[in-house]
Design a protein around this motif. Structure first.
Motif, PDB file in Angstrom:
ATOM      1  N   ALA A 186       0.828  -1.216   0.000  1.00 26.81           N
ATOM      2  CA  ALA A 186       0.000   0.000   0.000  1.00 26.81           C
ATOM      3  C   ALA A 186       0.857   1.259   0.000  1.00 26.81           C
ATOM      4  O   ALA A 186       0.490   2.272  -0.611  1.00 26.81           O
ATOM      5  CB  ALA A 186      -0.933  -0.015   1.212  1.00 26.81           C
ATOM      6  N   ALA A 187       1.995   1.199   0.673  1.00 17.14           N
ATOM      7  CA  ALA A 187       2.867   2.370   0.777  1.00 17.14           C
ATOM      8  C   ALA A 187       3.901   2.439  -0.344  1.00 17.14           C
ATOM      9  O   ALA A 187       4.687   3.384  -0.402  1.00 17.14           O
ATOM     10  CB  ALA A 187       3.580   2.349   2.131  1.00 17.14           C
ATOM     11  N   GLY A 188       3.897   1.421  -1.216  1.00 16.77           N
ATOM     12  CA  GLY A 188       4.869   1.402  -2.309  1.00 16.77           C
ATOM     13  C   GLY A 188       6.294   1.142  -1.847  1.00 16.77           C
ATOM     14  O   GLY A 188       7.260   1.585  -2.483  1.00 16.77           O
ATOM     15  N   LEU A 189       6.435   0.421  -0.744  1.00 16.78           N
ATOM     16  CA  LEU A 189       7.766   0.134  -0.192  1.00 16.78           C
ATOM     17  C   LEU A 189       8.236  -1.249  -0.627  1.00 16.78           C
ATOM     18  O   LEU A 189       7.430  -2.132  -0.892  1.00 16.78           O
ATOM     19  CB  LEU A 189       7.706   0.185   1.343  1.00 16.78           C
ATOM     20  CG  LEU A 189       7.357   1.533   1.969  1.00 16.78           C
ATOM     21  CD1 LEU A 189       7.148   1.377   3.472  1.00 16.78           C
ATOM     22  CD2 LEU A 189       8.445   2.561   1.675  1.00 16.78           C
ATOM     23  N   PRO A 190       9.558  -1.461  -0.694  1.00 17.74           N
ATOM     24  CA  PRO A 190      10.069  -2.793  -1.025  1.00 17.74           C
ATOM     25  C   PRO A 190       9.652  -3.806   0.033  1.00 17.74           C
ATOM     26  O   PRO A 190       9.518  -3.473   1.206  1.00 17.74           O
ATOM     27  CB  PRO A 190      11.598  -2.612  -1.030  1.00 17.74           C
ATOM     28  CG  PRO A 190      11.827  -1.140  -1.131  1.00 17.74           C
ATOM     29  CD  PRO A 190      10.650  -0.474  -0.493  1.00 17.74           C
ATOM     30  N   GLN A 191       9.449  -5.036  -0.399  1.00 19.06           N
ATOM     31  CA  GLN A 191       9.090  -6.095   0.536  1.00 19.06           C
ATOM     32  C   GLN A 191      10.331  -6.650   1.225  1.00 19.06           C
ATOM     33  O   GLN A 191      11.392  -6.771   0.614  1.00 19.06           O
ATOM     34  CB  GLN A 191       8.374  -7.235  -0.192  1.00 19.06           C
ATOM     35  CG  GLN A 191       7.000  -6.875  -0.689  1.00 19.06           C
ATOM     36  CD  GLN A 191       6.015  -6.595   0.437  1.00 19.06           C
ATOM     37  OE1 GLN A 191       6.151  -7.101   1.546  1.00 19.06           O
ATOM     38  NE2 GLN A 191       5.021  -5.761   0.138  1.00 19.06           N
ATOM     39  N   LYS A 192      10.184  -6.984   2.508  1.00 18.82           N
ATOM     40  CA  LYS A 192      11.256  -7.696   3.182  1.00 18.82           C
ATOM     41  C   LYS A 192      11.213  -9.141   2.688  1.00 18.82           C
ATOM     42  O   LYS A 192      10.180  -9.801   2.781  1.00 18.82           O
ATOM     43  CB  LYS A 192      11.068  -7.652   4.705  1.00 18.82           C
ATOM     44  CG  LYS A 192      12.242  -8.292   5.451  1.00 18.82           C
ATOM     45  CD  LYS A 192      12.038  -8.293   6.962  1.00 18.82           C
ATOM     46  CE  LYS A 192      13.245  -8.950   7.646  1.00 18.82           C
ATOM     47  NZ  LYS A 192      13.050  -9.134   9.091  1.00 18.82           N
ATOM     48  N   GLN A 193      12.323  -9.587   2.135  1.00 16.95           N
ATOM     49  CA  GLN A 193      12.286 -10.917   1.546  1.00 16.95           C
ATOM     50  C   GLN A 193      13.467 -11.777   1.953  1.00 16.95           C
ATOM     51  O   GLN A 193      14.527 -11.280   2.324  1.00 16.95           O
ATOM     52  CB  GLN A 193      12.191 -10.833   0.024  1.00 16.95           C
ATOM     53  CG  GLN A 193      13.329 -10.103  -0.666  1.00 16.95           C
ATOM     54  CD  GLN A 193      13.151 -10.139  -2.180  1.00 16.95           C
ATOM     55  OE1 GLN A 193      13.407 -11.143  -2.823  1.00 16.95           O
ATOM     56  NE2 GLN A 193      12.706  -9.027  -2.759  1.00 16.95           N
ATOM     57  N   LEU A 194      13.228 -13.075   1.906  1.00 14.29           N
ATOM     58  CA  LEU A 194      14.273 -14.060   2.139  1.00 14.29           C
ATOM     59  C   LEU A 194      14.533 -14.771   0.812  1.00 14.29           C
ATOM     60  O   LEU A 194      13.752 -15.616   0.389  1.00 14.29           O
ATOM     61  CB  LEU A 194      13.830 -15.078   3.192  1.00 14.29           C
ATOM     62  CG  LEU A 194      13.914 -14.630   4.651  1.00 14.29           C
ATOM     63  CD1 LEU A 194      13.268 -15.665   5.551  1.00 14.29           C
ATOM     64  CD2 LEU A 194      15.350 -14.419   5.070  1.00 14.29           C
ATOM     65  N   SER A 195      15.584 -14.395   0.134  1.00 13.68           N
ATOM     66  CA  SER A 195      15.993 -14.999  -1.118  1.00 13.68           C
ATOM     67  C   SER A 195      17.372 -14.444  -1.401  1.00 13.68           C
ATOM     68  O   SER A 195      17.913 -13.663  -0.611  1.00 13.68           O
ATOM     69  CB  SER A 195      15.035 -14.630  -2.255  1.00 13.68           C
ATOM     70  OG  SER A 195      15.234 -13.281  -2.648  1.00 13.68           O
TER      71      SER A 195
END
Length: 313
Positions: free
Chosen positions: A234-243
């Protein structure tokens, strides 16, 4: 003393061949293979110069757990896991495609979409998507399986037209891919994660189609944390991801995307240790158990001894 495996050069009794992949060293026997998960790391189809401590163990043990957990859905190649870095199994004839499946617009698909393309591997995508949005339904976007160089996007239609896979076999690969992704999604959800996209490889052992290689590891898959996903979108922020996407982003920031003429930047030792920590974090998050580091004081000797024992040598 090597505390990470860059490559192996074993000679086992009864060995009839050897193949060095981007990450794995494969030892062939008459009807079986021994696969050593090295600590090499690749990005943009290029093997980076420095190995990552414990990475091979992380990949091998995550794959072992997921292969075991999905064996009732799809038969697989594994017969034994005699060492944290080793899997032994049936010698299959691999299909020359990788079955990539995507539940979200991320990574390569997002880069293609943001460049204006509305079709990936012959699959149409709707207008109005943002990076990391959930797709209306999971899509299969296969790639060719290159022995050397880059894997290439390919459509279902081209795979069948070129005779790379028969129509009957491809229908099985699609069915298995959807079933595995559904199971992987369910298992990720239980651990507070979102399985964003992944790839599966298959081969034939006689006339039976088996799942081969690894599944649901940070090398073959992308995960988001479920907590905060909606708010970040919703805020257009990068997702915290595990990869290993963070490795790709570091390389891009340092001027490398695997293109001709580009030099691989030197990874500082601090970044190598950060990558190692991230892989261990993913293991603990997706498996839900503490990661127990294998003894790396005599790493290659440990691996050789385990394989020899399993072979009965």
């Amino acid at each position: 003393m090597n505390t990470a495996i860059k490559e192996t050069h074993f000679q086992f009794p009864g060995q009839v061949g050897f193949y060095k992949g981007k990450v794995r060293d494969v030892y062939f026997f008459e009807d079986k293979i021994a696969v050593v998960a090295s600590d090499r790391i690749s990005a943009f189809d290029v093997v980076l110069p420095k190995p990552i401590p414990y990475k091979g163990q992380v990949l091998n043990q995550i794959a072992a757990k997921f292969l075991q957990a999905t064996a009732d859905i799809v038969p697989n190649w594994v017969t034994a896991t005699p060492d944290p870095n080793v899997t032994i199994g049936k010698k299959c004839e691999p299909f020359k495609v990788e079955m990539v499946i995507r539940g979200y617009l991320a990574g390569h698909a997002a880069r293609e979409y943001l460049a204006g393309k509305r079709s990936v591997c012959g699959v149409s995508l709707p207008e109005g998507l943002k990076e990391n949005d959930k797709l209306p339904e999971p899509i299969i976007t296969p790639t060719t399986k290159a022995d050397f160089g880059h894997d290439e996007d390919i459509s279902r239609e081209d795979i069948l037209a070129k005779g790379i896979v028969s129509e009957a076999d491809y229908a099985v690969l699609e069915k298995y891919t959807q079933a595995l992704f559904a199971k992987g999604t369910e298992m990720a959800r239980e651990k507070g994660l979102i399985l964003v996209d992944t790839k599966y490889e298959f081969g034939k052992f006689g006339e039976e189609i088996l799942l081969i290689d690894e599944i649901h590891t940070p090398d073959s898959s992308r995960y988001f944390y479920a907590d905060g996903y909606e708010a970040h979108q919703a805020a257009g922020l990068p997702q915290k991801q595990l990869s290993k996407e963070f490795v790709r982003q570091w390389l891009i920031a340092n001027g490398f995307q695997g293109k001709e003429g580009q030099l691989v930047p030197e990874m500082p030792n601090e970044f190598v240790q950060e990558i190692s920590g991230r892989y261990i974090e993913l293991y603990e998050q997706i498996i839900g158990e503490p990661f127990v580091k294998g003894d790396i004081s005599q790493l290659e000797q440990r691996i050789e001894k385990a394989v020899l024992k399993e072979l009965g040598a």
